[in-house]
Design an enzyme around this catalytic site. Structure first.
Site, PDB file in Angstrom:
ATOM      1  N   ASP A  42       0.852  -1.176   0.000  1.00 38.84           N
ATOM      2  CA  ASP A  42       0.000   0.000   0.000  1.00 38.84           C
ATOM      3  C   ASP A  42       0.896   1.237   0.000  1.00 38.84           C
ATOM      4  O   ASP A  42       2.096   1.152   0.297  1.00 38.84           O
ATOM      5  CB  ASP A  42      -0.901  -0.031   1.243  1.00 38.84           C
ATOM      6  CG  ASP A  42      -1.924   1.086   1.240  1.00 38.84           C
ATOM      7  OD1 ASP A  42      -2.418   1.444   0.157  1.00 38.84           O
ATOM      8  OD2 ASP A  42      -2.230   1.611   2.326  1.00 38.84           O
ATOM      9  N   ASP A  44      -0.302   5.023   1.068  1.00 40.11           N
ATOM     10  CA  ASP A  44      -0.559   5.870   2.232  1.00 40.11           C
ATOM     11  C   ASP A  44      -0.536   5.042   3.507  1.00 40.11           C
ATOM     12  O   ASP A  44      -1.227   4.023   3.621  1.00 40.11           O
ATOM     13  CB  ASP A  44      -1.919   6.564   2.091  1.00 40.11           C
ATOM     14  CG  ASP A  44      -1.921   7.596   0.977  1.00 40.11           C
ATOM     15  OD1 ASP A  44      -0.953   8.365   0.894  1.00 40.11           O
ATOM     16  OD2 ASP A  44      -2.877   7.625   0.188  1.00 40.11           O
ATOM     17  N   ASP A 238      -1.361  -1.004   6.002  1.00 44.85           N
ATOM     18  CA  ASP A 238      -1.529  -0.401   7.324  1.00 44.85           C
ATOM     19  C   ASP A 238      -2.955  -0.499   7.830  1.00 44.85           C
ATOM     20  O   ASP A 238      -3.257  -0.042   8.925  1.00 44.85           O
ATOM     21  CB  ASP A 238      -1.106   1.070   7.297  1.00 44.85           C
ATOM     22  CG  ASP A 238      -2.101   1.935   6.522  1.00 44.85           C
ATOM     23  OD1 ASP A 238      -2.425   1.586   5.360  1.00 44.85           O
ATOM     24  OD2 ASP A 238      -2.555   2.950   7.076  1.00 44.85           O
TER      25      ASP A 238
END
Length: 288
Positions: A42, A44, A238
């Site tokens: 990922d 961000d 995250d």
């Protein structure tokens, strides 16, 4: 009950953990997987956070590129083209090639091209989405389109949303790039595609088909893009509810980093678990 023979007790005992396997719920089955040959990550919360690179992320990307292993940076954000994202990452010291970026806009365009080649769509979104649809041969139109396609935009228009509602009521199929309810910004949370999709669904009674994470289709399309296999690919994310869930359902090794949304305590509350948890991508540099 009588005493069990020693051989039976040994057979019933759990297997000893290998020296390279962490004695945690997340590490217990790591030795069952093949070595990681491809990486998905990922963006961000993993490589960047609030407009700044995560410490160790530039070095991690540099090691990925030097290794020659295929990798993709994934994002549910459909606003930007891969070229835009490449430039944004470069300004933060992250040297990611344009072809190593995979967005929900690209996955959505690929999905529609497979489902209905050469179709038409009414689009609420920005260049990332419209460029991807044009690239697969789609015509953007508000006249009896095959699809209404909703993505992110900096300025959601009430007029455009009203048009989308009426087209869906008239029979257009409803597609949304991703289900994220909010997106990050320096000032705070921003409404994202999932929130606007909920409003359109409330008005029409029609639920959209979400292409982006946590739909495992996003992962499978990414794997196909770099010709990778799920058994030897790791997904770094995250968020438990998108990155980890998506990777899990696609059969990937999943690695939760603590530099974004989900904390270690929050991860414990989910009915599924990542393969393991690390503080940041800096902890993974030596594995690449």
């Amino acid at each position: 009950m009588g005493h069990l023979p020693g051989a039976v007790l040994r057979a019933l005992a759990p297997p000893a953990l290998s020296p390279t396997t962490s004695d945690t719920p997340w590490g217990r089955h790591m030795h069952d997987r093949k070595p990681v040959q491809s990486w998905l990550t990922d963006m961000d919360g993993v490589l960047v956070h609030e407009g700044q690179p995560v410490p160790g992320a530039p070095e991690f990307v540099k090691r990925l590129r030097a290794s020659g292993k295929p990798f993709l940076v994934l994002t549910n954000n459909s606003i930007y083209t891969p070229r835009d994202l490449q430039a944004r990452l470069a300004r933060m010291g992250l040297d990611v090639p344009e072809e190593a970026i995979w967005s929900s806009a690209l996955a959505t365009a690929q999905f529609l091209a497979d489902q209905r080649p050469g179709g038409t769509a009414y689009v609420i979104g920005e260049a990332g989405l419209t460029t991807a649809l044009h690239a697969v041969g789609y015509v953007l139109s508000d006249f009896a389109p095959d699809y209404v396609v909703l993505g992110e935009t900096r300025t959601y228009s009430f007029e455009a949303i009203t048009k989308a509602i009426r087209l869906i009521n008239d029979g257009a199929r409803f597609i949304c790039t991703n289900p994220d309810a909010t997106g990050p910004s320096v000032e705070g949370a921003l409404p994202a595609a999932g929130s606007v999709a909920a409003m359109i669904s409330k008005a029409t009674g029609v639920e959209p088909y979400f292409v982006g994470k946590p739909n495992p289709m996003m992962m499978r399309s990414a794997l196909n893009t770099i010709d990778a296999h799920s058994e030897s690919t790791a997904m770094i994310g995250d968020r438990m509810d998108t990155d980890i869930l998506c990777g899990l359902e696609a059969g990937l090794e999943t690695i939760l980093v603590l530099t974004g949304i989900s904390s270690r305590a929050e991860a414990e509350r989910y009915p599924y678990r990542p393969s393991r948890i690390v503080d940041s991508v800096a902890d993974l540099i030596d594995e690449v």
